[in-house]
Design a protein around this motif. Structure first.
Motif, mmCIF file in Angstrom:
data_model
loop_
_atom_site.group_PDB
_atom_site.id
_atom_site.type_symbol
_atom_site.label_atom_id
_atom_site.label_comp_id
_atom_site.label_asym_id
_atom_site.label_seq_id
_atom_site.Cartn_x
_atom_site.Cartn_y
_atom_site.Cartn_z
ATOM 1 N N LEU A 154 0.838 -1.200 0.000
ATOM 2 C CA LEU A 154 0.000 0.000 0.000
ATOM 3 C C LEU A 154 0.874 1.252 0.000
ATOM 4 N N PRO A 155 0.411 2.337 -0.606
ATOM 5 C CA PRO A 155 1.138 3.603 -0.491
ATOM 6 C C PRO A 155 1.301 3.994 0.972
ATOM 7 N N GLN A 156 2.410 4.635 1.279
ATOM 8 C CA GLN A 156 2.721 4.953 2.667
ATOM 9 C C GLN A 156 1.656 5.828 3.323
ATOM 10 N N ARG A 157 1.050 6.740 2.572
ATOM 11 C CA ARG A 157 0.048 7.620 3.181
ATOM 12 C C ARG A 157 -1.180 6.828 3.629
ATOM 13 N N TYR A 158 -1.500 5.744 2.911
ATOM 14 C CA TYR A 158 -2.639 4.928 3.321
ATOM 15 C C TYR A 158 -2.325 4.153 4.604
ATOM 16 N N PHE A 190 0.997 1.176 19.714
ATOM 17 C CA PHE A 190 2.279 1.894 19.715
ATOM 18 C C PHE A 190 3.382 1.027 19.117
ATOM 19 N N SER A 191 3.409 -0.250 19.482
ATOM 20 C CA SER A 191 4.430 -1.159 18.952
ATOM 21 C C SER A 191 4.247 -1.380 17.459
ATOM 22 N N GLY A 192 3.003 -1.571 17.017
ATOM 23 C CA GLY A 192 2.752 -1.774 15.596
ATOM 24 C C GLY A 192 3.061 -0.550 14.763
ATOM 25 N N PHE A 193 2.854 0.639 15.329
ATOM 26 C CA PHE A 193 3.114 1.871 14.584
ATOM 27 C C PHE A 193 4.599 2.036 14.282
ATOM 28 N N GLN A 194 5.446 1.486 15.136
ATOM 29 C CA GLN A 194 6.886 1.561 14.870
ATOM 30 C C GLN A 194 7.238 0.796 13.591
ATOM 31 N N LEU A 195 6.550 -0.316 13.333
ATOM 32 C CA LEU A 195 6.807 -1.083 12.114
ATOM 33 C C LEU A 195 6.334 -0.326 10.887
ATOM 34 N N VAL A 196 5.188 0.340 10.991
ATOM 35 C CA VAL A 196 4.675 1.111 9.857
ATOM 36 C C VAL A 196 5.614 2.262 9.527
ATOM 37 N N LYS A 197 6.162 2.890 10.552
ATOM 38 C CA LYS A 197 7.036 4.040 10.324
ATOM 39 C C LYS A 197 8.367 3.659 9.686
ATOM 40 N N GLU A 198 8.745 2.374 9.744
ATOM 41 C CA GLU A 198 10.018 1.962 9.176
ATOM 42 C C GLU A 198 10.088 2.239 7.686
ATOM 43 N N ASP A 199 8.926 2.181 6.999
ATOM 44 C CA ASP A 199 8.908 2.415 5.556
ATOM 45 C C ASP A 199 8.763 3.884 5.211
#
Length: 535
Positions: free
Chosen positions: A113-117, A287-296
């Protein structure tokens, strides 16, 4: 030893033009298809090496297995399933190339998915948890009051303490979002309110500590709207903005529904403490899952999703103070559009917070529904809002994409958001002799249509100034938090004085809905503004 044979797959291939004096020699210990460097231009040779019928079958099975496992093969796999096709055009530099073939498992599902989504999706989930942690106390307060001997005044003090922190954190949240970026502020806010929520069972016996923990929950949730607004303003183009805002803030309605449905059985089976433990844990998990999303996320200053160019991680406190002074506060308050947003936000919050707090009691006392029925019908407005939100966002973005003026679209949506509940409250307050369930249906429909505000008021901050969107929402949301403190208490006072639900609950809300509509139509604008102090 088996005899090696070279067999042409294409029966129309009979000779090697221009290369009659060359000998063909193919040796491969792994029986992998090899490129031939002696083919004339525009001729294609398809070969398969086999030792016997049995050996050929084994080779084919091995070849399929290599494809499934994604092994590297020399050359390219043809569309017909594994034959190697080469021509003189492809030889040369490509001769020694290895290309990866095989299946790519698309896991996790949102990987491509695009990062903004991804950011919008995770932000919406944060808002789901946000309202779950907001409504959990409204259910748990009943057994807590019985256990600790609280009267109604003390219970009201505990519940209102949330809004103290919520109101105080609006402007700081907007400023911090502009400096550090909305995603940073959002994740810290979620962590703060989740930890504070999990502490409630330990602090419930000591009133000052309990109130402080609820203030922390309010602070954590108070910075979230500004943080989300900043994130949307930086990442979402105008033609997608209504849907993005509706999807993110629509998480609040879903969170209210989820919290109101989950809290009663959890309390009944595991005690009131379980609600705070579970809902707080969900925030920690987010909070933990958001760290994985931010990696990209490309934290490049040249990207639209990046931190502002003026931001530096090594800024001193003095420099941060200077950046606060650089905010054009005077220019904000000279703008008629900003004042229209402030008053409209106040009006919308009055209707929302007073109904959120008093409708269950109204359903129980005025319409004579039992507590179970009152609890279930209280879920109706936020549940219906989820559907209305999706319709409103599609409606608004469709008009904008067709060239309709953005200011006009925002005015249409906000007018629907105010006049609909005002009309339904007028019908409910007049004595038409309607059955209780018809009154419930009318109020549910009106309050659900108020979700059009997510495509009206809540998009205007980003429309007029993406740069200062988070600060503008901080300003309007600070004023919008006042009804949560004053309006809820005033409704109870008027109810004790007049014993009339029409006067105490509906009349003030109708007044603010109607006057808010007039101010919005007269002064609201989505025209981009620079907010230069010299303007």
């Amino acid at each position: 030893m088996a005899k090696l044979t070279v067999r042409a797959e294409d029966s129309s291939f009979y000779h090697f033009p221009h290369y009659g004096n060359h000998k063909v020699s193919i040796f491969s210990s792994s029986l992998r298809p090899q490129r031939l460097n002696l083919l004339a231009q525009k001729h294609i040779l398809k070969l398969r090496i086999s030792c016997s019928i049995t050996e050929r079958q084994k080779e084919e099975a091995a070849e399929k297995q290599r494809i499934v496992k994604g092994l590297k093969l020399n050359g390219e796999v043809g569309k017909n399933g594994g034959l190697i096709s080469t021509s003189e055009d492809e030889l040369g530099e490509a001769e020694n190339e290895d290309k990866e073939v095989g299946f790519e498992w698309g896991w996790p599902p949102w990987k491509n998915l695009p990062q903004r989504y991804k950011l919008i999706g995770t932000t919406s989930l944060a808002f789901v948890v946000c309202n779950m942690d907001k409504v959990n106390l409204s259910v748990a307060i009943i057994p807590m009051s019985h256990q600790f001997g609280w009267n109604s005044s003390v219970a009201g003090l505990v519940q209102s303490s949330f809004f103290w922190g919520y109101a105080l954190s609006q402007l700081p949240g907007g400023w911090l979002s502009k400096i550090f970026g909305g995603s940073r502020v959002l994740e810290v806010g979620v962590l703060v309110w989740s930890l504070a929520t999990m502490l409630v069972p330990y602090l419930a016996g000591f009133m000052p500590a309990l109130i402080f923990s609820r203030i922390l929950v309010g602070i954590g949730e108070g910075v979230s709207p500004s943080a989300a607004t900043d994130l949307i303003a930086r990442t979402i183009p105008l033609e997608e903005r209504s849907r993005a805002v509706s999807f993110v803030f629509g998480g609040l309605s879903f969170g209210s529904v989820t919290g109101l449905l989950l809290a009663p059985p959890l309390i009944q089976n595991y005690g009131w403490e379980s609600v705070f433990y579970l809902f707080g844990f969900l925030g920690i998990a987010w909070f933990s899952g958001f760290q994985l999303v931010k990696e990209d996320r490309p934290w490049s200053f040249t990207e639209p999703m990046s931190w502002p160019p003026s931001f530096s991680r090594n800024k001193s406190l003095g420099e941060l103070g200077t950046s606060l002074k650089d905010v054009p506060w005077k220019a904000f308050f000279r703008s008629k559009a900003v004042w229209a947003m402030i008053y409209t936000h106040f009006c919308g919050s009055w209707g929302h917070y007073t109904c959120l707090s008093w409708l269950p009691t109204y359903f129980s006392e005025e319409l004579n529904l039992n507590l179970t029925e009152a609890a279930w019908v209280s879920v109706g407005p936020p549940l219906a809002s989820i559907l209305v939100t999706s319709v409103a966002s599609q409606f608004a973005d469709s008009l904008i994409s067709k060239g309709v003026d953005t200011s006009l679209v925002r005015k249409i949506c906000q007018t629907i958001a105010f006049l609909s509940p005002a009309t339904c409250m007028i019908l409910s307050s007049l004595d038409f002799g309607l059955p209780p369930w018809e009154v419930v249906t009318i109020l549910t429909g009106g309050l659900a249509l108020s979700s059009f505000a997510l495509s009206g008021l809540y998009c205007t901050h980003q429309d007029i100034s993406p740069e200062y969107a988070s600060i503008l929402l901080g300003i309007t949301n600070t004023v919008g938090a006042v009804p949560g403190i004053v309006g809820v208490a005033l409704t109870g006072y008027l109810l004790d004085s007049t014993h009339s639900w029409s006067i105490s609950l509906f009349a003030p809300s109708i007044f603010f809905y109607l006057t808010g509509t007039i101010v919005w139509l007269a002064f609201a604008s989505s025209k981009p503004q620079s907010f230069s102090e010299g303007d």
